[in-house]
Scaffold this motif. Structure first.
Motif, PDB file in Angstrom:
ATOM      1  N   GLU A  37     -36.883 -44.951  30.668  1.00 35.18           N
ATOM      2  CA  GLU A  37     -37.597 -46.086  30.792  1.00 35.18           C
ATOM      3  C   GLU A  37     -36.896 -47.276  30.488  1.00 35.18           C
ATOM      4  OE1 GLU A  37     -41.365 -47.917  28.020  1.00 35.18           O
ATOM      5  OE2 GLU A  37     -40.137 -46.420  27.158  1.00 35.18           O
ATOM      6  N   LEU A  38     -36.011 -47.325  29.446  1.00 36.89           N
ATOM      7  CA  LEU A  38     -35.203 -48.555  29.392  1.00 36.89           C
ATOM      8  C   LEU A  38     -34.289 -48.833  30.468  1.00 36.89           C
ATOM      9  CD1 LEU A  38     -34.076 -48.372  25.377  1.00 36.89           C
ATOM     10  CD2 LEU A  38     -35.431 -49.816  26.375  1.00 36.89           C
ATOM     11  N   LYS A  39     -33.969 -47.735  31.150  1.00 38.73           N
ATOM     12  CA  LYS A  39     -33.081 -48.046  32.188  1.00 38.73           C
ATOM     13  C   LYS A  39     -33.844 -48.719  33.455  1.00 38.73           C
ATOM     14  CE  LYS A  39     -31.927 -44.871  35.334  1.00 38.73           C
ATOM     15  NZ  LYS A  39     -31.412 -43.609  35.712  1.00 38.73           N
ATOM     16  N   GLU A  40     -34.862 -48.271  33.687  1.00 36.89           N
ATOM     17  CA  GLU A  40     -35.680 -48.837  34.779  1.00 36.89           C
ATOM     18  C   GLU A  40     -36.086 -50.477  34.469  1.00 36.89           C
ATOM     19  OE1 GLU A  40     -36.057 -47.940  37.866  1.00 36.89           O
ATOM     20  OE2 GLU A  40     -34.799 -46.433  37.214  1.00 36.89           O
ATOM     21  N   ARG A  41     -36.345 -50.780  33.116  1.00 40.37           N
ATOM     22  CA  ARG A  41     -36.786 -52.015  32.820  1.00 40.37           C
ATOM     23  C   ARG A  41     -35.698 -52.788  32.674  1.00 40.37           C
ATOM     24  NH1 ARG A  41     -39.144 -51.856  27.155  1.00 40.37           N
ATOM     25  NH2 ARG A  41     -40.219 -53.819  27.751  1.00 40.37           N
ATOM     26  N   TYR A  42     -34.610 -52.458  32.239  1.00 39.27           N
ATOM     27  CA  TYR A  42     -33.227 -53.234  32.349  1.00 39.27           C
ATOM     28  C   TYR A  42     -32.829 -53.525  33.644  1.00 39.27           C
ATOM     29  CZ  TYR A  42     -28.123 -53.757  32.588  1.00 39.27           C
ATOM     30  OH  TYR A  42     -26.814 -54.016  32.779  1.00 39.27           O
ATOM     31  N   ILE A  43     -32.574 -52.520  34.643  1.00 38.03           N
ATOM     32  CA  ILE A  43     -32.259 -52.850  35.909  1.00 38.03           C
ATOM     33  C   ILE A  43     -33.180 -54.075  36.561  1.00 38.03           C
ATOM     34  CG2 ILE A  43     -32.132 -51.816  38.385  1.00 38.03           C
ATOM     35  CD1 ILE A  43     -31.091 -49.392  37.006  1.00 38.03           C
ATOM     36  N   LYS A  44     -34.639 -53.802  36.485  1.00 38.77           N
ATOM     37  CA  LYS A  44     -35.422 -54.777  37.163  1.00 38.77           C
ATOM     38  C   LYS A  44     -35.192 -56.265  36.470  1.00 38.77           C
ATOM     39  CE  LYS A  44     -39.215 -51.497  38.188  1.00 38.77           C
ATOM     40  NZ  LYS A  44     -40.378 -51.037  37.881  1.00 38.77           N
ATOM     41  N   TYR A 281     -25.407 -67.935  26.401  1.00 35.85           N
ATOM     42  CA  TYR A 281     -25.578 -66.298  26.399  1.00 35.85           C
ATOM     43  C   TYR A 281     -26.829 -66.049  26.013  1.00 35.85           C
ATOM     44  CZ  TYR A 281     -25.983 -67.650  21.417  1.00 35.85           C
ATOM     45  OH  TYR A 281     -26.465 -67.930  20.224  1.00 35.85           O
ATOM     46  N   TYR A 282     -27.012 -64.783  26.368  1.00 35.27           N
ATOM     47  CA  TYR A 282     -28.272 -64.025  25.948  1.00 35.27           C
ATOM     48  C   TYR A 282     -27.999 -63.498  24.759  1.00 35.27           C
ATOM     49  CZ  TYR A 282     -29.695 -64.455  30.853  1.00 35.27           C
ATOM     50  OH  TYR A 282     -30.150 -65.248  32.120  1.00 35.27           O
ATOM     51  N   THR A 283     -29.026 -63.206  23.954  1.00 37.41           N
ATOM     52  CA  THR A 283     -29.224 -62.672  22.570  1.00 37.41           C
ATOM     53  C   THR A 283     -28.799 -61.247  22.423  1.00 37.41           C
ATOM     54  OG1 THR A 283     -31.248 -62.383  22.473  1.00 37.41           O
ATOM     55  CG2 THR A 283     -30.445 -64.426  21.771  1.00 37.41           C
ATOM     56  N   ARG A 284     -28.430 -60.684  21.452  1.00 37.22           N
ATOM     57  CA  ARG A 284     -28.262 -59.169  21.471  1.00 37.22           C
ATOM     58  C   ARG A 284     -29.362 -58.359  21.212  1.00 37.22           C
ATOM     59  NH1 ARG A 284     -22.550 -57.945  19.402  1.00 37.22           N
ATOM     60  NH2 ARG A 284     -23.515 -56.312  18.438  1.00 37.22           N
ATOM     61  N   SER A 285     -30.402 -58.534  22.361  1.00 36.30           N
ATOM     62  CA  SER A 285     -31.708 -57.751  22.076  1.00 36.30           C
ATOM     63  C   SER A 285     -31.938 -57.458  23.452  1.00 36.30           C
ATOM     64  CB  SER A 285     -32.654 -58.806  21.548  1.00 36.30           C
ATOM     65  OG  SER A 285     -33.906 -58.243  21.695  1.00 36.30           O
ATOM     66  N   LEU A 286     -31.995 -56.149  24.046  1.00 31.82           N
ATOM     67  CA  LEU A 286     -32.548 -55.684  25.244  1.00 31.82           C
ATOM     68  C   LEU A 286     -33.915 -56.371  25.429  1.00 31.82           C
ATOM     69  CD1 LEU A 286     -32.172 -54.423  27.910  1.00 31.82           C
ATOM     70  CD2 LEU A 286     -32.478 -52.266  26.561  1.00 31.82           C
ATOM     71  N   GLU A 287     -34.868 -56.053  24.384  1.00 38.30           N
ATOM     72  CA  GLU A 287     -36.286 -56.109  24.498  1.00 38.30           C
ATOM     73  C   GLU A 287     -36.460 -57.677  24.867  1.00 38.30           C
ATOM     74  OE1 GLU A 287     -39.806 -55.213  25.358  1.00 38.30           O
ATOM     75  OE2 GLU A 287     -38.327 -53.724  24.620  1.00 38.30           O
ATOM     76  N   ASP A 288     -35.740 -58.602  24.187  1.00 32.72           N
ATOM     77  CA  ASP A 288     -35.951 -60.004  24.183  1.00 32.72           C
ATOM     78  C   ASP A 288     -35.653 -60.346  26.077  1.00 32.72           C
ATOM     79  OD1 ASP A 288     -36.744 -60.720  22.084  1.00 32.72           O
ATOM     80  OD2 ASP A 288     -34.944 -61.581  21.262  1.00 32.72           O
ATOM     81  N   TYR A 289     -34.232 -59.968  26.532  1.00 37.56           N
ATOM     82  CA  TYR A 289     -33.916 -60.054  27.736  1.00 37.56           C
ATOM     83  C   TYR A 289     -35.087 -59.317  28.726  1.00 37.56           C
ATOM     84  CZ  TYR A 289     -30.892 -60.095  31.759  1.00 37.56           C
ATOM     85  OH  TYR A 289     -30.431 -60.216  32.869  1.00 37.56           O
ATOM     86  N   ILE A 290     -35.557 -58.146  28.532  1.00 38.57           N
ATOM     87  CA  ILE A 290     -36.415 -57.589  29.235  1.00 38.57           C
ATOM     88  C   ILE A 290     -37.764 -58.505  29.719  1.00 38.57           C
ATOM     89  CG2 ILE A 290     -37.941 -55.917  29.618  1.00 38.57           C
ATOM     90  CD1 ILE A 290     -35.780 -53.962  28.830  1.00 38.57           C
ATOM     91  N   ILE A 291     -37.912 -59.144  28.693  1.00 34.83           N
ATOM     92  CA  ILE A 291     -39.439 -60.132  28.391  1.00 34.83           C
ATOM     93  C   ILE A 291     -39.094 -61.476  29.085  1.00 34.83           C
ATOM     94  CG2 ILE A 291     -40.571 -58.646  26.742  1.00 34.83           C
ATOM     95  CD1 ILE A 291     -40.014 -60.914  24.976  1.00 34.83           C
TER      96      ILE A 291
END
Length: 375
Positions: A37-44, A281-291
């Motif tokens: 799930e995280l992989k797909e959201r990250y790639i998008k 730079y982008y912060t150290r948060s995958l969730e923040d990056y995804i949204i």
């Protein structure tokens, strides 16, 4: 101010923030456990930002593309899919250097063959050591035999440009074990070796247990570093940066862009950029990056001080003519007495219009650079 890379070029860095079963005890890079799930959201999310930033970068040619981590190879064939996204939105030079990082135990011939066919042409492999006991102490999953198999498979798949990581001053390392690791690495015929000192970072597992790690003292660290430099050069790997050695013509083009104040765009959580004279730079948060949280401003880039700090990491150092061309300054802007003292102490060279640190100077580079810039 841009570096000496052509003004119509840009580097692309993509941070893949995934590791398998947690991170190594010495690592403070941003990473998470991979899920589908995280992989797909990250790639998008990365594709979304590639599309967005391609508008600002219109007319720029990407001559280096680097997938770092984390462990990019964990994406398997989806790493090729992600590179296709880069090529969809950016003009990638035909001769671009396209690198991905991998762990030796996490790749096989089939994956390497897919990635080579997709356009990847440089592999950076996290060997760290050829001593199984040292690898165990570092919390690494792979062993010496995995490194040999990975490099053999990479060569079979058509990768000629292979870089190996070698960690210095790890628990229980000796000059003898270091020599064995260098000999082993050289026997695999890589083109590049990164040899860097273990640094105990705050917040890591090693930071919590550092008193029990049996690490070498400062004098021994210096001895091991200098020994590594000599051993690597004896094997044909010429030092071109504090921690990097290569066969002639196989220096990392992407990293050279960083050290020459060249511009690049970073994608993914924790990725940094230097573009149109600004750092962010982008912060150290995958969730923040995804949204879709935007990058954070990190000030102006390419300043005189920054250029001096970065260029002095390189064996070539600072060329006075280039300095004057970029900033209108020559070496008289530095305190000549301080330079003379640093030369006398064997920490710096000042010859033929070039100012550069010696190997001894590399060991205390932060202090030397600070002395030059700020006194």
């Amino acid at each position: 101010m841009r570096g000496s890379s052509p003004a119509n070029t840009v580097g692309i860095y993509i941070h893949v923030p995934f590791c398998e079963n947690g991170k190594c005890p010495y690592c403070d890079f941003y990473s998470l456990t991979l899920t589908e799930e995280l992989k797909e959201r990250y790639i998008k999310a990365v594709e979304r930002d590639l599309k967005k930033w391609s508008v600002s970068a219109k007319g720029r040619i990407a001559d280096t593309v680097y997938f770092g981590g984390g462990t990019p190879s964990l994406l398997k064939e989806d790493l090729a899919r992600l590179f296709l996204c880069v090529k969809k939105y950016f003009q990638v030079a035909d001769n671009a250097e396209v690198t991905f990082e991998a762990n030796p135990a996490g790749i096989d011939f089939d994956l390497l063959n897919v990635l080579r066919s997709a356009g990847f042409n440089r592999l950076s492999l996290g060997m760290q050591s050829a001593q199984d006991s040292e690898l165990a102490a570092l919390g690494r999953r792979h062993r010496r035999k995995d490194v040999a198999a990975a490099v053999e498979n990479a060569h079979r798949a058509g990768f000629d440009n292979i870089s190996l990581d070698l960690m210095l001053c790890v628990p229980n390392q000796t000059k003898e074990s270091l020599k064995e690791s260098v000999d082993f690495a050289a026997s695999l015929s890589p083109r590049h070796i990164s040899a860097y000192l273990l640094k105990i970072e705050p917040g890591t597992r090693f930071s919590d247990i550092k008193d029990s790690l049996n690490l070498p003292d400062e004098d021994t660290q210096a001895d091991i570093y200098l020994t590594a430099c000599e051993l690597l050069e004896s094997k044909g790997f010429l030092q071109y940066e504090i921690s990097n050695f290569a066969n002639k013509g196989f220096e990392s083009k992407h990293n050279l862009r960083y050290w020459d104040c060249g511009e690049y765009l970073g994608f993914g959580p924790a990725a940094h950029s230097f573009f149109n004279g600004k750092r962010f730079y982008y912060t150290r948060s995958l969730e923040d990056y995804i949204i879709g949280a935007g990058p954070q401003d990190d000030g102006t880039g390419g300043t005189f001080e920054e250029y001096v700090m970065l260029r002095l990491r390189l064996r070539d150092g600072i060329n006075e003519t280039e300095l004057k061309k970029r900033y209108g300054k020559d070496f008289s802007c530095f305190d000549t007495q301080k330079i003379s003292l640093l030369v006398k102490n064997g920490l710096i060279q000042n010859e033929h219009g070039r100012l550069a640190l010696t190997r001894k100077g590399f060991l205390v580079s932060n202090s030397v650079i600070s002395e030059l810039l700020y006194g």
